[in-house]
Scaffold this active site. Sequence first.
Site, PDB file in Angstrom:
ATOM      1  N   GLY A  17      42.820  42.802  46.826  1.00 14.51           N
ATOM      2  CA  GLY A  17      42.569  44.275  46.582  1.00 14.51           C
ATOM      3  C   GLY A  17      41.429  44.884  45.953  1.00 14.51           C
ATOM      4  N   CYS A  18      41.416  45.497  44.541  1.00 21.40           N
ATOM      5  CA  CYS A  18      40.099  46.238  44.538  1.00 21.40           C
ATOM      6  C   CYS A  18      39.242  44.936  43.217  1.00 21.40           C
ATOM      7  CB  CYS A  18      40.262  47.501  43.551  1.00 21.40           C
ATOM      8  SG  CYS A  18      38.476  47.995  42.824  1.00 21.40           S
ATOM      9  N   PHE A  19      38.000  44.716  44.123  1.00 22.78           N
ATOM     10  CA  PHE A  19      37.579  44.218  43.299  1.00 22.78           C
ATOM     11  C   PHE A  19      37.062  43.888  42.338  1.00 22.78           C
ATOM     12  CE2 PHE A  19      33.150  45.517  45.977  1.00 22.78           C
ATOM     13  CZ  PHE A  19      33.542  46.564  45.053  1.00 22.78           C
ATOM     14  N   TYR A 160      41.732  53.415  35.134  1.00 25.73           N
ATOM     15  CA  TYR A 160      42.098  52.441  36.409  1.00 25.73           C
ATOM     16  C   TYR A 160      41.940  51.217  35.460  1.00 25.73           C
ATOM     17  CZ  TYR A 160      41.866  49.375  40.254  1.00 25.73           C
ATOM     18  OH  TYR A 160      42.472  48.762  41.947  1.00 25.73           O
TER      19      TYR A 160
END
Length: 186
Positions: A17-19, A160
């Site tokens: 997913g998002c690093f 986030y």
Amino acid sequence: MSPEGTENRQTYYLGGGCFWCLDAVYRKLRGVTSVVSGYMGGEAATANYRAVCGGTTGHAEVVAVTFDPEVIPSDVVLDVFIASHDPTSLNRQGYDVGTQYRSVMFYETEEEREVFETALRRHQEHFRSPIVTEVSRAPVFHEAEAIHQDYYEQNPGAGYCNVIINPKLSKVRRYYASWLVEAASH
């Protein structure tokens, strides 16, 4: 010859997913000496955030996790990877959708490939759906822009971080507390 004190270090290239998420998780573990966010696995000769997020380069967001296996075993590094994302989700993690968010492990040697595949087989019993994590030969690693390095620490109040990263960190604290840097200092 390796620089002094680095001869036992290993680097795994992992995408889940998002690093920003994996970066935040691995920076909390004892024995992890470096975490660098970047891009791997695409056809384009170069990679940057805008192009990768556009979904046209084929790259995945990954972290290069360098660790000392004498301090933290490779199995723990991989267990944390699997626990930190959904390895059964194809080309997405939560709200992040696209091939750049795929679950992927890039190996540099056949021994690493075997270690990765063994870890995935070991964890399959914990999931109802098949694990879809890609295991591929490591291509060129493109370091991400400075703004993406240690994102969580630099932006702890960002939405986030609060909504996506904090629950992942809580899970790691619950199941891997003995490997946390903060646990070592107590």
